[in-house]
Write a protein that holds these residues in place. Sequence first.
Motif, PDB file in Angstrom:
ATOM      1  N   VAL A 296       0.841  -1.185   0.000  1.00 19.00           N
ATOM      2  CA  VAL A 296       0.000   0.000   0.000  1.00 19.00           C
ATOM      3  C   VAL A 296       0.883   1.245   0.000  1.00 19.00           C
ATOM      4  CG1 VAL A 296      -1.777   1.306   1.235  1.00 19.00           C
ATOM      5  CG2 VAL A 296      -1.867  -1.193   1.202  1.00 19.00           C
ATOM      6  N   ILE A 297       0.652   2.105  -0.971  1.00 19.00           N
ATOM      7  CA  ILE A 297       1.383   3.367  -1.114  1.00 19.00           C
ATOM      8  C   ILE A 297       0.390   4.517  -0.976  1.00 19.00           C
ATOM      9  CG2 ILE A 297       2.817   4.794  -2.629  1.00 19.00           C
ATOM     10  CD1 ILE A 297       4.220   2.231  -1.781  1.00 19.00           C
ATOM     11  N   ILE A 298       0.672   5.457  -0.089  1.00 13.63           N
ATOM     12  CA  ILE A 298      -0.129   6.675   0.034  1.00 13.63           C
ATOM     13  C   ILE A 298       0.746   7.813  -0.491  1.00 13.63           C
ATOM     14  CG2 ILE A 298      -1.416   8.197   1.591  1.00 13.63           C
ATOM     15  CD1 ILE A 298      -1.882   5.825   3.426  1.00 13.63           C
TER      16      ILE A 298
ATOM     17  N   PHE B 203       5.436   4.732   1.521  1.00 10.28           N
ATOM     18  CA  PHE B 203       5.228   3.330   1.859  1.00 10.28           C
ATOM     19  C   PHE B 203       4.443   3.269   3.163  1.00 10.28           C
ATOM     20  CE2 PHE B 203       6.393  -0.271   4.517  1.00 10.28           C
ATOM     21  CZ  PHE B 203       6.013  -1.333   3.706  1.00 10.28           C
ATOM     22  N   SER B 204       3.303   2.604   3.130  1.00 16.60           N
ATOM     23  CA  SER B 204       2.430   2.566   4.298  1.00 16.60           C
ATOM     24  C   SER B 204       2.371   1.195   4.947  1.00 16.60           C
ATOM     25  CB  SER B 204       1.020   3.014   3.901  1.00 16.60           C
ATOM     26  OG  SER B 204       1.074   4.337   3.387  1.00 16.60           O
ATOM     27  N   ALA B 205       2.323   0.149   4.140  1.00 16.43           N
ATOM     28  CA  ALA B 205       2.310  -1.212   4.682  1.00 16.43           C
ATOM     29  C   ALA B 205       2.428  -2.196   3.531  1.00 16.43           C
ATOM     30  CB  ALA B 205       1.018  -1.484   5.465  1.00 16.43           C
ATOM     31  N   SER B 206       2.908  -3.385   3.849  1.00 14.35           N
ATOM     32  CA  SER B 206       2.863  -4.489   2.891  1.00 14.35           C
ATOM     33  C   SER B 206       2.293  -5.707   3.596  1.00 14.35           C
ATOM     34  CB  SER B 206       4.246  -4.798   2.305  1.00 14.35           C
ATOM     35  OG  SER B 206       5.122  -5.301   3.305  1.00 14.35           O
ATOM     36  N   PHE B 207       1.580  -6.525   2.827  1.00 12.24           N
ATOM     37  CA  PHE B 207       0.905  -7.703   3.366  1.00 12.24           C
ATOM     38  C   PHE B 207       1.288  -8.902   2.513  1.00 12.24           C
ATOM     39  CE2 PHE B 207      -1.649  -3.899   3.923  1.00 12.24           C
ATOM     40  CZ  PHE B 207      -1.922  -3.903   5.287  1.00 12.24           C
TER      41      PHE B 207
ATOM     42  N   ARG C  13      -3.599   6.355   8.417  1.00 15.01           N
ATOM     43  CA  ARG C  13      -3.531   7.816   8.496  1.00 15.01           C
ATOM     44  C   ARG C  13      -3.258   8.386   7.103  1.00 15.01           C
ATOM     45  NH1 ARG C  13      -0.315   6.297  13.369  1.00 15.01           N
ATOM     46  NH2 ARG C  13      -1.404   7.108  15.212  1.00 15.01           N
ATOM     47  N   VAL C  14      -3.982   9.439   6.775  1.00 15.00           N
ATOM     48  CA  VAL C  14      -3.787  10.108   5.486  1.00 15.00           C
ATOM     49  C   VAL C  14      -3.494  11.576   5.772  1.00 15.00           C
ATOM     50  CG1 VAL C  14      -4.847  10.732   3.295  1.00 15.00           C
ATOM     51  CG2 VAL C  14      -5.277   8.476   4.289  1.00 15.00           C
ATOM     52  N   ASN C  15      -2.369  12.078   5.259  1.00 22.53           N
ATOM     53  CA  ASN C  15      -1.886  13.400   5.649  1.00 22.53           C
ATOM     54  C   ASN C  15      -2.300  14.529   4.711  1.00 22.53           C
ATOM     55  OD1 ASN C  15      -0.329  14.310   7.966  1.00 22.53           O
ATOM     56  ND2 ASN C  15       1.078  15.197   6.479  1.00 22.53           N
ATOM     57  N   ALA C  16      -2.733  14.178   3.484  1.00 24.35           N
ATOM     58  CA  ALA C  16      -3.115  15.207   2.514  1.00 24.35           C
ATOM     59  C   ALA C  16      -4.006  14.564   1.455  1.00 24.35           C
ATOM     60  CB  ALA C  16      -1.870  15.804   1.856  1.00 24.35           C
ATOM     61  N   TYR C  17      -4.685  15.392   0.652  1.00 25.61           N
ATOM     62  CA  TYR C  17      -5.472  14.854  -0.449  1.00 25.61           C
ATOM     63  C   TYR C  17      -4.519  14.017  -1.315  1.00 25.61           C
ATOM     64  CZ  TYR C  17      -9.314  18.168   0.486  1.00 25.61           C
ATOM     65  OH  TYR C  17     -10.356  18.868   1.035  1.00 25.61           O
ATOM     66  N   THR C  18      -4.912  12.767  -1.571  1.00 20.03           N
ATOM     67  CA  THR C  18      -3.944  11.875  -2.201  1.00 20.03           C
ATOM     68  C   THR C  18      -4.603  10.640  -2.798  1.00 20.03           C
ATOM     69  OG1 THR C  18      -1.868  10.666  -1.813  1.00 20.03           O
ATOM     70  CG2 THR C  18      -3.513  10.548  -0.092  1.00 20.03           C
ATOM     71  N   TYR C  19      -3.874   9.998  -3.704  1.00 19.02           N
ATOM     72  CA  TYR C  19      -4.237   8.652  -4.139  1.00 19.02           C
ATOM     73  C   TYR C  19      -3.645   7.644  -3.154  1.00 19.02           C
ATOM     74  CZ  TYR C  19      -6.219   9.794  -8.701  1.00 19.02           C
ATOM     75  OH  TYR C  19      -7.021  10.264  -9.699  1.00 19.02           O
ATOM     76  N   ILE C  20      -4.420   6.604  -2.876  1.00 20.55           N
ATOM     77  CA  ILE C  20      -3.928   5.444  -2.147  1.00 20.55           C
ATOM     78  C   ILE C  20      -3.877   4.303  -3.149  1.00 20.55           C
ATOM     79  CG2 ILE C  20      -4.369   3.804  -0.275  1.00 20.55           C
ATOM     80  CD1 ILE C  20      -5.829   6.017   1.206  1.00 20.55           C
ATOM     81  N   ARG C  21      -2.725   3.671  -3.255  1.00 19.10           N
ATOM     82  CA  ARG C  21      -2.526   2.627  -4.260  1.00 19.10           C
ATOM     83  C   ARG C  21      -2.269   1.272  -3.594  1.00 19.10           C
ATOM     84  NH1 ARG C  21      -1.282   5.686  -8.962  1.00 19.10           N
ATOM     85  NH2 ARG C  21      -0.772   7.839  -8.401  1.00 19.10           N
ATOM     86  N   ALA C  22      -2.911   0.246  -4.115  1.00 22.77           N
ATOM     87  CA  ALA C  22      -2.649  -1.133  -3.697  1.00 22.77           C
ATOM     88  C   ALA C  22      -2.005  -1.846  -4.877  1.00 22.77           C
ATOM     89  CB  ALA C  22      -3.938  -1.837  -3.293  1.00 22.77           C
TER      90      ALA C  22
END
Length: 214
Positions: free
Chosen positions: A33-35, A42-46, A62-71
Amino acid sequence: TAPYRAEDPALVPIQITSKFPQTGAQFIKKITVIIDHNPTPFSASFEFTQESGKADIATRMRVNAYTYIRAIAETNDGKLHMAKAFVKASGGCSAPIGTDSEDAKARFGKMKFKFDQDKPTLGSANPVQLLISHPNITGMQMDQITRMIQPAHYVTDVNVSFDGKPVLTVKGDIALSTDPNFRFYFAPQKAGELHVDIKDNLGQQFSANQSVNP
């Protein structure tokens, strides 16, 4: 999937759903997961196995700004696949934790598994939730009493196994919310024991067990 406009930027629900079961012929090995606009993208990997049954995961970030979250999913044949969602949120990484410090200390390191049903089904992908008591401090938050920035203290590793076989491995960073929880699947072939080990960036380690009788 994620909410387009988050109610709480420090607790944004993220759900990643696979479109096929985990089999020997085809399975998802890893989801990262990339925010994009977080201080640390880098936010987490599973990491999943065939014991997972399904490579689905849900958690809060946690999301710090308007953004895409990518899996980004890696399948066993080495191919990469990406899905993304746009989230409107700001300040999640510096938002105060807002919990009673004494209560948080009393619960620190405690974990439990929570099942959707009393008895999981043999050979099927059964949903289970792992609840972890940990402040997951990002290093960007201010103590509301002392007005000092709190040192980073967050979960870095989560390893879940069933009867000695790996089910889910998580590598975490500051994006994981306070009191991280993970909703995932496992496919027991017999009665056994779910076991979890966690470690944080300060080297503290905790573990817990839960007997499972399908």
